[in-house]
Scaffold this motif. Structure first.
Motif, short mmCIF file in Angstrom:
data_model
loop_
_atom_site.label_atom_id
_atom_site.label_comp_id
_atom_site.label_asym_id
_atom_site.label_seq_id
_atom_site.Cartn_x
_atom_site.Cartn_y
_atom_site.Cartn_z
N GLU B 228 4.94 -11.17 -41.22
CA GLU B 228 4.60 -12.59 -41.06
C GLU B 228 3.11 -12.83 -41.21
N LEU B 241 7.41 -20.71 -41.90
CA LEU B 241 8.20 -19.80 -41.06
C LEU B 241 9.04 -20.66 -40.14
N PRO B 243 12.08 -20.72 -37.30
CA PRO B 243 12.95 -19.90 -36.44
C PRO B 243 14.43 -20.26 -36.65
N ASN B 276 12.84 -15.23 -38.25
CA ASN B 276 12.09 -16.32 -38.86
C ASN B 276 12.45 -16.36 -40.34
N HIS B 318 9.98 -28.71 -35.26
CA HIS B 318 9.34 -27.79 -36.20
C HIS B 318 8.98 -28.50 -37.50
#
Lengths: 364, 357
Positions: B228, B241, B243, B276, B318
Motif C-alpha cells: 500500500e 484504497l 476497505p 483494501n 470513504h
C-alpha cells in the motif's frame, strides 16, 4: 457575501511597478484564483485588497463602495497566509476561537462555530494541542480553521497549501473548495501552482509582471489562452509552439526548421478568422500535447518525425518527437508505445490549433 | 559504462537505522532512480555509494571489484547534489574544465570534450559567462556538465531539479534523460518526485524508512505496487484504497454496504476477510446505467484540468477519485454508478501487501 472590485489599480515599489493598471471584478460567492509566477504581483494585489498595502492609483471596492482608506480590520475579510503564524502559547482550539473572542461572540456560540469548522477540516481530535506539537499539515488546517471560523465577507488566501506534501495538498484543496461551495463566501486565492488553480477556481485571473493577462474559467483559459504567456503557463506538459509565417495565398503556414520549410495547411474551421492577417506575417502555432496525434502511416497534412523519448507516467504516455530542430510533445494513453527506429507522422487536431501573433504575443 | 551492485548495505546513525539491508544493482548504461519521501534513506544510500559515508555492513561492487575500502577520490564517480556550487570567480568554461585539471588529458582533448558536452546541454553560448550571470536552470546545466566531462563510471544525481520551477523542471527532465541515453552513462538518480522517477528511469527502487520496498520498471510499479505504501508513493493522484470485505466471490464496500462481484481472476483465490481494494483513478468508470457489478455513489467535487477531469466520489464515509474525460458532464451531488476496470483492480491483505495472482 460581497462583490470585490479592483479598478485600474497601480502599486509601485520605487521604480518597480508591482501591480500595473489591474481591473477585475470578483462576483459574490465566487472562488477566484490569482495565478502567476513569483513576482508577478498576485500577492501585492491580494494585500492591497486586504488593506495591508496602500494602492498608488485606482480603487478597491467592496459592494461598489471604495474602501481605499479603510483599515484592514474595517474591511471584514479573513486572511490565511502561507506563514500561518499561529499563537504558540494557545492550544489549537484557542487559536481558532481567538477571532471570535475579539468580537465578543458569546461563549456557547464560539464553541458551536469552532466545532463546526473543525469537523469540516477533521481536526477535532487535536483541540488541546499547542502548535509545536502539531504536524505541518495540522498547523495548516488550524490556520485555515481560524480564518474560516468567522463568517466574513471575504476570504483572502495566499498559498495556504504550499507547505504540505503533494498528497495532503490534493486532499486539502478538495476540502477547502467543498467548504467554500457550502458557505458561499467570496474567496480570493493566490497560488503559483496552475494545477491547484485549475482544480479549485470558478475563474482564474492570471498575472505576469504586474499585468493581468486573462480572466476566465479554467476551461476557457486552458482551451483559449489569450497570450503566449498564458498558453505556456497553463497545462503540463506545456503547449507546443511552432514559429511560422502566414501564407495568405494558400492559407497555409510555413514552418522553418534547419533550412527546410514545411507547408502546413490551416484547417478550414479557422480560416475565416484569419482574413485580416498580412501575407508573410510571423505567427506562433500553439497546440496542446493531447492534440498532437501520432500515426504510424503517412497522413495528409502530417509532419514526419522521429521519437526521441517516451515518458511513461502510468496514467499516460508523454512522447517527445523531433524533426530537425522542431520539437513536439504528444500525450497519449499509456497503451500507445512506439520505438525510436519507427517512422512516425504527427497530425495536429484542427480543433486544437491556436495561433498567436509573434510580435504582440496575443492570440489571434 | 559500469555495473554497480549494492549488497545488503546497512548504515546506522546512533540508534537510528538509516539503511536496513539495502540491495539492488545498476546495469551498464542503466538509469536507476531511488524514490522515497524525505528521510527514507535515499541520500544516505548515495553517500555510501560515493564513499562519503562508511557502511556498517554490506558490500559495494563495481565491475566485479569490491570498493568498500576505496576512498571517494578513487571511485571515479561524479556526484551532483541539490545544492550546486560553481566557482563564482571562474567562467563556465573554466568551471567545466576544473575536474580535468588533474588528468593528463591533452589541451585539445579537454577542449573537445567541454564543447561536446556544452553542446548537448545547450550551454555553448554561456561558456564565457560567470556564474552570477546565469539563471537557475543554466547554472544547473553547468553543474551537470561539469560532472559529465570526466566520463565517470557512475553518475550520481541527488535531487538535481528540485530547486527549479515547474516548467524548467519539466524541460530539464527531458534533456537529462536524453543526455543519459546518448552518453550511455550508468546513472543513479535520487528524487522524492514520483513524476521524475516514472518518466526518466529504466528501473525504480522505492525506499522507505531505510528499507527497499520494491524494485521494478515504472510501468510494473505503477500497475503492481508491492504494498500500500508504494501504491500511494507512485501515481498522482495516488491509487484509491477502498476497505472491502470479501466472501463468496463478492466484495462488500465497508463504507456504504454496497457490493459487487469479484473480478474473475480473484474468484476462489482470495480467502474470506478484510482487504483494501486498490484501483487507479483512470480505472474507476462512471457509467450511465446501473449494472449487476456497478456500485452506487455520489459526486463530491469535480476538478476540471482541461485535458481531464478528476472526480471526487463519495462512497459513504470513504472517498475515491476517478479520472474521466473533460467532456463528461457532471455536477456536485450527482447520483452516479461506478464500475472498476476488472483487469486493473488489485487487493492488499491485512498487512498491506499486494495479493499476487
Amino acid at each position: 457575501m460581497a462583490i470585490i472590485g479592483l479598478r485600474d489599480v497601480v502599486k509601485r515599489y520605487g521604480q518597480t511597478v508591482a501591480v500595473n493598471h489591474v481591473s477585475l471584478e470578483i462576483k459574490d460567492g465566487e472562488f477566484l484564483v490569482l495565478l502567476g509566477p513569483s513576482g508577478c504581483g498576485k500577492t501585492t494585489s491580494l494585500r492591497s485588497i486586504a488593506g495591508l498595502e496602500d494602492v498608488d492609483e485606482g480603487q478597491i471596492l467592496i459592494d461598489g463602495v471604495e474602501v481605499n482608506n479603510k483599515r484592514p480590520a474595517e474591511r471584514d475579510m479573513a486572511f490565511c497566509f502561507q506563514q500561518y503564524a499561529l499563537y504558540p502559547h494557545l492550544t489549537a482550539y484557542n487559536n481558532i476561537a481567538f477571532p471570535l473572542r475579539t468580537q465578543n461572540v458569546p461563549k456557547a456560540e464560539i464553541d458551536r462555530r469552532v466545532h463546526e469548522v473543525c469537523s469540516l477540516l477533521q481536526i477535532e481530535d487535536i483541540f488541546n494541542r499547542k502548535p509545536k506539537k502539531l504536524s505541518a499539515g495540522d498547523q495548516q488546517r488550524v490556520a485555515l480553521a481560524r480564518a474560516m471560523v468567522r463568517q466574513p465577507k471575504v476570504y483572502l488566501m495566499d498559498e495556504p497549501l504550499s507547505n504540505l506534501d503533494a498528497q495532503l495538498r490534493a486532499d486539502m484543496r478538495v476540502e477547502l473548495r467543498r467548504i467554500q461551495l457550502q458557505n458561499k463566501v467570496t474567496t480570493i486565492y493566490v497560488t503559483h501552482d496552475q494545477v491547484e488553480a485549475m482544480a479549485m477556481a470558478d475563474r482564474i485571473a492570471i498575472m505576469n509582471q504586474g499585468v493581468l493577462q486573462q480572466v476566465g474559467t479554467p476551461e476557457e483559459i486552458y482551451a483559449y489562452p489569450a497570450t503566449l504567456f498564458v498558453a505556456n503557463f497553463i497545462g503540463s506538459p506545456s503547449m507546443n509552439f511552432l514559429n511560422c509565417k502566414f501564407d495568405k495565398g494558400s492559407f497555409s503556414l510555413a514552418i522553418k526548421s534547419n533550412g527546410e520549410t514545411l507547408q502546413f495547411q490551416i484547417p478550414h474551421s479557422i480560416i475565416q478568422n484569419l482574413t485580416h492577417l498580412q501575407d508573410g506575417q510571423d505567427l506562433v502555432l500553439g497546440v496542446r500535447p493531447e492534440d498532437v496525434i501520432i500515426s504510424t502511416t503517412p497522413i495528409e497534412n502530417g509532419i514526419q518525425v522521429h521519437l526521441v523519448i517516451t515518458e511513461n507516467l502510468g496514467s499516460e504516455n508523454i512522447h517527445h518527437l523531433e524533426r530537425n530542430e522542431l520539437h513536439l510533445v504528444s500525450r497519449t494513453s499509456p497503451g500507445d508505445i512506439y520505438n525510436e527506429d519507427q517512422q512516425l507522422w504527427v497530425y495536429l487536431e484542427p480543433e486544437g490549433i491556436r495561433l498567436f501573433d509573434k510580435e504582440t504575443e496575443k492570440a489571434i | 559504462m559500469s555495473n554497480i551492485q549494492l549488497l545488503g548495505l546497512t548504515k546506522r546513525f546512533g540508534d537510528i537505522v538509516a539503511l536496513d539491508d539495502v540491495s539492488f544493482d545498476i546495469g551498464p548504461q542503466e538509469f536507476v532512480t531511488l524514490l522515497g519521501p524525505t528521510g527514507a534513506g535515499k541520500t544516505t544510500t548515495l553517500r555510501c555509494v560515493v564513499g562519503l559515508e562508511k557502511v556498517d555492513s554490506g558490500e559495494l561492487w563495481v565491475d566485479g571489484e569490491n570498493i568498500n575500502n576505496l576512498p571517494p577520490g578513487q571511485r571515479n564517480m561524479a556526484f551532483v547534489s541539490q545544492h550546486y556550487a560553481l566557482y563564482p570567480h571562474l567562467t563556465v568554461y573554466r568551471n567545466m574544465q576544473f575536474p580535468l585539471d588533474k588528468t593528463n588529458m591533452s589541451k585539445e582533448e579537454k577542449n573537445a570534450r567541454i564543447e561536446r558536452i556544452a553542446d548537448v546541454l545547450h550551454i555553448s553560448h554561456l561558456l564565457k559567462r560567470f556564474p552570477s550571470k546565469l539563471s537557475g536552470g543554466e547554472m544547473q546545466r553547468v553543474v551537470i556538465g561539469r560532472a559529465m566531462v570526466r566520463s565517470p563510471r557512475l553518475f550520481l544525481l541527488d535531487e538535481p531539479l528540485s530547486n527549479l520551477d515547474a516548467k524548467l523542471r519539466e524541460e530539464l527532465r527531458f534533456e537529462l534523460k536524453r543526455l543519459q541515453k546518448e552518453s550511455g552513462s550508468t546513472t543513479l538518480y535520487v528524487t522524492h518526485d514520483q513524476i521524475e522517477a516514472m518518466s526518466m528511469s529504466d528501473r525504480v527502487v522505492v525506499i522507505y524508512k531505510g528499507k527497499v520496498q520494491q524494485i521494478g520498471t515504472p510501468a510494473d510499479i505503477y500497475s503492481n505496487p508491492a504494498n500500500e505504501l508504494v501504491s500511494t508513493i507512485v501515481g498522482s493522484p495516488s491509487m484509491n484504497l477502498l476497505p472491502v470485505m470479501i466472501e463468496d466471490g463478492v466484495f462488500h464496500v465497508a463504507s456504504n454496504g454496497h457490493h459487487a462481484n469479484l473480478p474473475e481472476l480473484y474468484k476462489g483465490i482470495l480467502p474470506r476477510g478484510n482487504y483494501n481494494l486498490g484501483v487507479r483513478p483512470e480505472d474507476v468508470k462512471i457509467v450511465a446505467d446501473e449494472t449487476p457489478n456497478s456500485i452506487k455513489a455520489e459526486t463530491y467535487l469535480i476538478e476540471a484540468f482541461g485535458y481531464e477531469k478528476l472526480v471526487q466520489i463519495k462512497l459513504g464515509a470513504h472517498h475515491l477519485r476517478a479520472r474521466v474525460s473533460p467532456r463528461m458532464a457532471l455536477k456536485v451531488g450527482d447520483k452516479i454508478n461506478i464500475l472498476f476496470d476488472e483487469r486493473k483492480v488489485r487487493f492488499f491483505d491485512a498487512n498491506g501487501n499486494l495479493v499476487r495472482v
